[in-house]
Motif scaffolding. Sequence first.
Motif, mmCIF file in Angstrom:
data_model
loop_
_atom_site.group_PDB
_atom_site.id
_atom_site.type_symbol
_atom_site.label_atom_id
_atom_site.label_comp_id
_atom_site.label_asym_id
_atom_site.label_seq_id
_atom_site.Cartn_x
_atom_site.Cartn_y
_atom_site.Cartn_z
ATOM 1 N N ARG A 48 0.973 -1.263 -0.005
ATOM 2 C CA ARG A 48 -0.049 -0.175 0.047
ATOM 3 C C ARG A 48 0.958 1.139 -0.208
ATOM 4 O O ARG A 48 1.913 1.269 0.899
ATOM 5 C CB ARG A 48 -0.715 0.178 1.360
ATOM 6 N N VAL A 49 0.575 2.385 -0.579
ATOM 7 C CA VAL A 49 1.388 3.569 -0.773
ATOM 8 C C VAL A 49 0.472 4.569 -0.031
ATOM 9 O O VAL A 49 -0.671 4.819 0.022
ATOM 10 C CB VAL A 49 1.181 4.044 -2.203
ATOM 11 N N VAL A 50 1.309 4.856 1.130
ATOM 12 C CA VAL A 50 0.868 5.867 1.977
ATOM 13 C C VAL A 50 1.301 7.169 1.709
ATOM 14 O O VAL A 50 2.629 7.371 1.534
ATOM 15 C CB VAL A 50 1.155 5.746 3.415
ATOM 16 N N LEU A 220 4.147 -4.361 7.757
ATOM 17 C CA LEU A 220 5.383 -3.660 7.921
ATOM 18 C C LEU A 220 5.325 -2.470 7.064
ATOM 19 O O LEU A 220 5.359 -2.394 5.892
ATOM 20 C CB LEU A 220 6.094 -4.568 7.327
ATOM 21 N N SER A 221 5.294 -1.382 7.869
ATOM 22 C CA SER A 221 5.354 0.096 7.247
ATOM 23 C C SER A 221 6.831 0.237 7.318
ATOM 24 O O SER A 221 7.762 0.709 8.283
ATOM 25 C CB SER A 221 4.537 0.888 8.389
ATOM 26 N N TYR A 228 12.403 2.974 -1.151
ATOM 27 C CA TYR A 228 11.104 1.941 -0.845
ATOM 28 C C TYR A 228 10.988 0.968 -1.696
ATOM 29 O O TYR A 228 10.676 -0.219 -1.461
ATOM 30 C CB TYR A 228 9.944 3.000 -1.378
ATOM 31 N N GLU A 229 12.032 0.662 -2.858
ATOM 32 C CA GLU A 229 11.985 -0.489 -3.377
ATOM 33 C C GLU A 229 12.583 -1.638 -2.824
ATOM 34 O O GLU A 229 12.480 -2.700 -2.809
ATOM 35 C CB GLU A 229 12.747 -0.141 -4.946
ATOM 36 N N ILE A 230 13.833 -1.106 -1.894
ATOM 37 C CA ILE A 230 14.472 -2.418 -1.169
ATOM 38 C C ILE A 230 13.593 -2.743 -0.139
ATOM 39 O O ILE A 230 13.406 -3.886 0.330
ATOM 40 C CB ILE A 230 15.844 -1.516 -0.703
ATOM 41 N N ALA A 231 13.022 -1.764 0.329
ATOM 42 C CA ALA A 231 11.943 -2.190 1.655
ATOM 43 C C ALA A 231 10.919 -3.059 0.958
ATOM 44 O O ALA A 231 10.675 -4.160 1.781
ATOM 45 C CB ALA A 231 11.087 -0.810 2.182
ATOM 46 N N VAL A 232 10.303 -2.894 -0.146
ATOM 47 C CA VAL A 232 9.365 -3.813 -0.709
ATOM 48 C C VAL A 232 10.023 -5.100 -0.875
ATOM 49 O O VAL A 232 9.400 -6.415 -0.777
ATOM 50 C CB VAL A 232 8.844 -3.333 -1.884
ATOM 51 N N MET A 238 3.632 -1.285 3.429
ATOM 52 C CA MET A 238 3.205 -0.022 3.387
ATOM 53 C C MET A 238 4.434 0.919 3.190
ATOM 54 O O MET A 238 5.494 0.495 3.963
ATOM 55 C CB MET A 238 2.596 0.372 4.649
ATOM 56 N N VAL A 239 4.533 1.349 2.128
ATOM 57 C CA VAL A 239 5.736 2.439 1.862
ATOM 58 C C VAL A 239 5.003 3.914 2.223
ATOM 59 O O VAL A 239 3.803 4.279 1.531
ATOM 60 C CB VAL A 239 6.358 2.279 0.496
ATOM 61 N N ARG A 240 5.755 4.725 2.835
ATOM 62 C CA ARG A 240 5.522 6.261 3.082
ATOM 63 C C ARG A 240 6.299 7.195 2.148
ATOM 64 O O ARG A 240 7.300 7.404 2.344
ATOM 65 C CB ARG A 240 5.851 6.461 4.551
ATOM 66 N N LEU A 241 5.432 7.556 1.222
ATOM 67 C CA LEU A 241 6.080 8.530 -0.053
ATOM 68 C C LEU A 241 5.568 9.568 -0.124
ATOM 69 O O LEU A 241 4.349 10.137 0.070
ATOM 70 C CB LEU A 241 5.945 7.958 -1.363
ATOM 71 N N GLY A 242 6.577 10.821 0.065
ATOM 72 C CA GLY A 242 6.101 12.225 -0.134
ATOM 73 C C GLY A 242 6.798 12.795 -1.178
ATOM 74 O O GLY A 242 6.269 12.978 -2.359
ATOM 75 N N THR A 243 8.313 12.868 -0.986
ATOM 76 C CA THR A 243 8.696 13.798 -2.226
ATOM 77 C C THR A 243 8.900 13.104 -3.493
ATOM 78 O O THR A 243 8.690 13.873 -4.610
ATOM 79 C CB THR A 243 10.305 14.069 -1.794
#
Length: 251
Positions: A48-50, A220-221, A228-232, A238-243
């Motif tokens: 999920r994209v946060v 797992l957030s 984020y790619e390594i995290a996935v 859940m990846v927390r993406l802003g910039t």
Amino acid sequence: MPGIPALPTETMATQATYHAALETNLPHVRERIAAAAERSGRDPDTVRVVAVTKGHAPGAIEAALAAGLRDIGENRVEELQRKVPLFQAGTVTWHAIGHIQRRKAAGAARLAALIHSVDSVRLAEKLSRLGEAQARRVPVLVQVNASGEAAKGGLPAALDPEAALDGIGAIAVLPGLRVMGLMTMAPFVADEATLRTTFARTRATLEAASSIDGLAGRELSMGMSNDYEIAVEEGSTMVRLGTTLFGPRPA
């Protein structure tokens, strides 16, 4: 609201910029998440994209909703207090992702559908009391420090794994909480090995905690715009993406 800072000034041009940024960036983000999930043998739909709108005007949230993103993350309770009333109930799933002072716990519990950053048993106990007072269980993630950095908050998954598991157990049994999984923050470095170790350790901590009474989920957030790619690849749900979605925050 007294004591709550004003939101950034917003113009029609600002709103158009947010829409244009997402139109360009979101497809690339989704492609990269899908590729990372496939590399680790996972279904991309489990990630999920946060969308993190810290410091951005409400137009960023409007653009996210228009692009199909419903999960919105805020670092500060004050911004939740400003932004939540601007949107119809049920249109946004609000996430509190930043450090929460205990004196602001009531605002986070009231406004957020999920609190990612329960970084101590004391904060968990405060949130649990709030949940009990409202006859409900507050959905939370337990934050773990999986890098060992002194500046990072959370239970000490890197330096004292047994203490971290004990803390997760103590939080999971609190009657006013519903513990949905774990969250971590990786070091802000480009070293892939360090990032991968941090995320893998968080996943291993969740696996070790799987038999703990009261653990209600396996979320797992983990993962932000730079990693984020390594995290996935390492199991993030859940990846927390802003910039990477909206561009730099306004000055």
